[in-house]
Motif scaffolding. Structure first.
Motif, PDB file in Angstrom:
ATOM      1  N   LEU A  46      11.541   0.458  14.052  1.00  9.51           N
ATOM      2  CA  LEU A  46      11.327  -0.611  14.016  1.00  9.51           C
ATOM      3  C   LEU A  46       9.395  -1.550  14.420  1.00  9.51           C
ATOM      4  CD1 LEU A  46      13.203  -3.735  15.445  1.00  9.51           C
ATOM      5  CD2 LEU A  46      13.436  -3.356  12.791  1.00  9.51           C
ATOM      6  N   ARG A  47       8.902  -0.434  14.525  1.00  9.25           N
ATOM      7  CA  ARG A  47       7.889  -0.687  15.334  1.00  9.25           C
ATOM      8  C   ARG A  47       6.442   0.373  14.053  1.00  9.25           C
ATOM      9  NH1 ARG A  47       5.766  -2.248  20.400  1.00  9.25           N
ATOM     10  NH2 ARG A  47       6.660  -2.802  22.034  1.00  9.25           N
ATOM     11  N   LEU A  48       7.744   1.619  13.976  1.00  6.65           N
ATOM     12  CA  LEU A  48       7.153   2.457  12.878  1.00  6.65           C
ATOM     13  C   LEU A  48       6.875   1.597  11.408  1.00  6.65           C
ATOM     14  CD1 LEU A  48       6.543   5.121  12.177  1.00  6.65           C
ATOM     15  CD2 LEU A  48       8.883   5.263  11.420  1.00  6.65           C
ATOM     16  N   ASN A  49       8.162   0.853  11.460  1.00  5.34           N
ATOM     17  CA  ASN A  49       8.138   0.461   9.900  1.00  5.34           C
ATOM     18  C   ASN A  49       6.960  -0.701   9.945  1.00  5.34           C
ATOM     19  OD1 ASN A  49      10.580   1.613   9.313  1.00  5.34           O
ATOM     20  ND2 ASN A  49      11.943   0.543   9.904  1.00  5.34           N
ATOM     21  N   ALA A  50       6.671  -1.591  10.891  1.00  4.28           N
ATOM     22  CA  ALA A  50       6.040  -2.858  10.996  1.00  4.28           C
ATOM     23  C   ALA A  50       4.331  -2.109  10.242  1.00  4.28           C
ATOM     24  CB  ALA A  50       5.844  -2.868  12.122  1.00  4.28           C
ATOM     25  N   LEU A  51       4.514  -0.924  11.181  1.00  2.00           N
ATOM     26  CA  LEU A  51       3.139  -0.143  11.063  1.00  2.00           C
ATOM     27  C   LEU A  51       3.012   0.602   9.549  1.00  2.00           C
ATOM     28  CD1 LEU A  51       2.087   1.172  14.459  1.00  2.00           C
ATOM     29  CD2 LEU A  51       0.685  -0.433  14.159  1.00  2.00           C
ATOM     30  N   VAL A  52       3.570   1.418   9.397  1.00  2.00           N
ATOM     31  CA  VAL A  52       3.500   2.156   7.938  1.00  2.00           C
ATOM     32  C   VAL A  52       3.764   1.161   5.907  1.00  2.00           C
ATOM     33  CG1 VAL A  52       3.394   4.225   9.218  1.00  2.00           C
ATOM     34  CG2 VAL A  52       5.797   3.315   7.945  1.00  2.00           C
ATOM     35  N   ASN A  53       4.143  -0.205   6.865  1.00  2.00           N
ATOM     36  CA  ASN A  53       4.545  -1.040   5.521  1.00  2.00           C
ATOM     37  C   ASN A  53       3.536  -1.114   4.324  1.00  2.00           C
ATOM     38  OD1 ASN A  53       3.074  -2.900   6.188  1.00  2.00           O
ATOM     39  ND2 ASN A  53       5.699  -4.131   7.599  1.00  2.00           N
ATOM     40  N   ALA A  54       3.533  -1.066   3.325  1.00  2.00           N
ATOM     41  CA  ALA A  54       2.660  -2.096   2.319  1.00  2.00           C
ATOM     42  C   ALA A  54       1.411  -2.683   2.494  1.00  2.00           C
ATOM     43  CB  ALA A  54       3.160  -2.297   1.227  1.00  2.00           C
ATOM     44  N   GLU A  55       1.832  -3.833   3.289  1.00  2.00           N
ATOM     45  CA  GLU A  55       1.116  -4.896   4.035  1.00  2.00           C
ATOM     46  C   GLU A  55      -0.115  -4.454   4.998  1.00  2.00           C
ATOM     47  OE1 GLU A  55       4.150  -5.084   3.978  1.00  2.00           O
ATOM     48  OE2 GLU A  55       4.414  -6.708   1.661  1.00  2.00           O
ATOM     49  N   THR A  56       0.572  -3.954   5.819  1.00  2.00           N
ATOM     50  CA  THR A  56      -0.192  -3.167   7.357  1.00  2.00           C
ATOM     51  C   THR A  56      -1.379  -2.126   6.958  1.00  2.00           C
ATOM     52  OG1 THR A  56       1.466  -3.306   9.338  1.00  2.00           O
ATOM     53  CG2 THR A  56      -0.511  -1.833   8.991  1.00  2.00           C
ATOM     54  N   LEU A  57      -0.993  -1.503   5.836  1.00  2.00           N
ATOM     55  CA  LEU A  57      -1.899  -0.798   5.166  1.00  2.00           C
ATOM     56  C   LEU A  57      -3.064  -1.048   3.902  1.00  2.00           C
ATOM     57  CD1 LEU A  57       0.774   1.479   5.621  1.00  2.00           C
ATOM     58  CD2 LEU A  57      -0.310   3.055   3.807  1.00  2.00           C
ATOM     59  N   SER A  58      -2.272  -2.354   3.191  1.00  2.00           N
ATOM     60  CA  SER A  58      -3.084  -1.974   2.635  1.00  2.00           C
ATOM     61  C   SER A  58      -4.400  -3.039   3.381  1.00  2.00           C
ATOM     62  CB  SER A  58      -2.380  -3.694   1.538  1.00  2.00           C
ATOM     63  OG  SER A  58      -3.094  -4.393   0.948  1.00  2.00           O
ATOM     64  N   ARG A  59      -3.799  -4.655   4.502  1.00  2.00           N
ATOM     65  CA  ARG A  59      -5.766  -4.572   5.602  1.00  2.00           C
ATOM     66  C   ARG A  59      -6.041  -3.508   6.341  1.00  2.00           C
ATOM     67  NH1 ARG A  59      -0.492  -8.185   6.970  1.00  2.00           N
ATOM     68  NH2 ARG A  59       0.230  -6.980   8.126  1.00  2.00           N
ATOM     69  N   ILE A  60      -5.969  -2.507   6.161  1.00  2.00           N
ATOM     70  CA  ILE A  60      -6.555  -1.494   6.469  1.00  2.00           C
ATOM     71  C   ILE A  60      -7.235  -0.843   5.145  1.00  2.00           C
ATOM     72  CG2 ILE A  60      -6.896   0.858   7.423  1.00  2.00           C
ATOM     73  CD1 ILE A  60      -3.923   0.531   9.089  1.00  2.00           C
ATOM     74  N   ALA A  61      -6.867  -1.185   4.108  1.00  2.00           N
ATOM     75  CA  ALA A  61      -7.668  -0.179   3.022  1.00  2.00           C
ATOM     76  C   ALA A  61      -8.813  -1.547   3.010  1.00  2.00           C
ATOM     77  CB  ALA A  61      -6.788  -0.164   2.265  1.00  2.00           C
ATOM     78  N   GLU A  62      -7.999  -2.942   3.076  1.00  2.00           N
ATOM     79  CA  GLU A  62      -9.182  -3.213   3.021  1.00  2.00           C
ATOM     80  C   GLU A  62     -10.445  -3.913   4.302  1.00  2.00           C
ATOM     81  OE1 GLU A  62     -10.337  -5.586   0.665  1.00  2.00           O
ATOM     82  OE2 GLU A  62      -8.161  -6.030  -0.597  1.00  2.00           O
TER      83      GLU A  62
END
Length: 240
Positions: free
Chosen positions: A80-96
């Motif tokens: 669950l933790r992994l999925n929350a950290l590598v989903n598109a929303e998290t990646l998009s926020r870090i990219a921003e």
């Protein structure tokens, strides 16, 4: 996406501080951050290959990070933790956060994409960047970058919560050597606002029923009801 096209060397310099890595091959970095819409017919080849590799590197590093950070966590919680950290929303926020979208070369049509597709594009670009870090500086370079931006998020998540269906699946296997059997008993209301009623049964245990505005929501409610009734959860979503 980028409004000014940087040279490969300018791009590498712009990302040096943001990633903590000095790129030895700026041309490769530029290819990785050039979207198919800004290139020729075979444009997507490099971008997509980098994205494929970056996704795997990210998953490995985050999984390793979580194992070290949560030594008592079971596989289900780690997933669950992994999925929350590598989903598109998290990646998009870090990219921003690191200003990556402004550095990606993309065609003008990308500006008109729906927000969901733009989220995916930002996530893809970040995965491409991770791939280049790995290829350019090895696992250590990629790991340093990932820890820098993902570790604080992993600690801020609090206790990961299982969804009821996942919890019931594992409990059913242990308690009854069976898998939950879900059955839609009713579907009421208009198409735009339906109400589903689902029954779930596990082995010899009495069935439980739940309702929701989608089939999945009703299945979750039924699973939660059975977990509460059998004392696995003291209340919906909580363990004893």
């Amino acid at each position: 996406m980028a409004t000014k096209r940087l040279t490969a060397d300018e791009l590498a310099e712009a990302l040096r501080e943001r990633t903590g890595h000095s790129f030895r091959d700026p041309q490769r970095l530029q290819r990785a951050l050039t979207h198919a819409s800004a290139r020729s017919a075979h444009a997507g080849v490099d971008y997509e290959r980098f994205e494929f590799l970056g996704d795997r590197v990210l998953g490995l590093v985050v999984a390793d990070m979580l194992l070290a950070a949560f030594p008592e966590a079971l596989e289900g919680e780690l997933s669950l933790r992994l999925n929350a950290l590598v989903n598109a929303e998290t990646l998009s926020r870090i990219a921003e956060e690191i200003g990556l979208p402004e550095l990606v070369r993309a065609g003008s049509d990308v500006r008109n994409l729906a927000e969901r597709k733009r989220t995916n594009l930002r996530a893809d670009a970040l995965e491409s960047l991770i791939a280049v870090l790995y290829l350019d500086g090895g696992l250590e370079a990629a790991q340093s970058f990932i820890h820098r931006y993902w570790q604080p998020r992993s600690q801020a998540m609090g206790v990961a919560r299982r969804d009821p269906k996942t919890e019931l699946q594992e409990w059913a296997h242990q308690a009854a050597g069976a898998v939950p059997d879900y059955l839609v008993e009713a579907r009421e209301g208009p198409d735009h606002d339906p109400l589903f009623t689902v029954r779930v049964k596990v082995g010899v245990f009495e069935p439980a029923v739940g309702s929701g505005r989608s089939k999945r929501e009703a299945e979750q409610a039924a699973a939660a009801a059975l977990l509460v009734r059998e004392g696995i959860w003291t209340s919906e979503g909580a363990t004893p």
